[in-house]
Scaffold this active site. Sequence first.
Site: not given
Length: 331
Positions: A196, A252
């Site tokens: 992330k 992500k």
Amino acid sequence: MENHQYFLNQRRLRASSHIRELAATVMLNYKQFIQPIFVEEALALPRNIKGLPHIQVDTLNTIIATIQQDINGGITKFLLFPIPLEKKINDFNYDFASLVVNTIKNTFKEKIWLALDICLCSYTTHGHCGILNKASTMVENHQSVQELAKYALRLAAAGADCIAPSDMMDGRIAAIRTLLNQHHFEQVSIMSYSAKFSSQFYGPFRDACNSTPNSVSLKDRKTYQISPFNQTDAIASALRDKAEGADIIMVKPAALYTDIISAIKAKSNVALAAYHVSGEYASIELMHEQQLLERSSAHIEVWAALKRSGADIIISYAARNAKAWIENHLM
Ligand code: PBG
């Protein structure tokens, strides 16, 4: 100059949608899509989210209808973000989140698969993903991990099928897996937001969840989310999370990080999810509003890119259209 004669070679495979379909190297299947959903405590009526058309923050009552509609449209997998009313610096109250999970799972039972985003950013007054030290200069790792594991256990007990920690603390996967197993939730899976990145593209989401970091002494998430300049850290974090017991690894944002998706796919045998985040979704929707592109084809093009790079699972705000769009899409 000699006169060249040109022959059709590669273009024969592009001649009609039939042959383009036959020669495709990836296919999209709506069964591998996850729809993010939002529920806010003490909300009287559903509210819209700036930048995210077709997405709303639901109330405890309206979330049931939203899910039912999605089931009718072919979606059975959800990633839920509960938004609590009260913000604190520690000692958080998980009653609302647990009530939402309980209500949803009691209604739909095995018809749906419900993953829960586990993070403290919508619980904290300062909007950070964990508990701050006394001077408010850094997020305490150990204390935050303990708290997240406690939260995960609450949601597993409420009926969550999957726990998806998005906080980016070190060691949280092992801590959550251990605690879940101790309480006999061995069958509850973990989808780790492993890679992330610290990204501008979470803007619309933070607006929806009131979770923008607002501490004067710690303004952003760069001390826990991954730097966009560092591929090695992303791969190492993914492998580490898999070793700690993550069942699904997530990258992500998605479309800006397809190199990371491919690299993780090449280096490990793990189910891999790509999260096309709020800002990525919003960019397509904004261009669509300006009539600069065709909405469904644009989303499908991104999804194809994620599949080509190696993603198994796609998390998209447009997931609820995946079945209809994919069926009707002319390649
Ligand atoms: C919570 C969380 C965020 C997102 C998912 N979980 C925001 C953030 O880290 O700031 C972003 C999702 C999106 O933008 O669609 N930590």
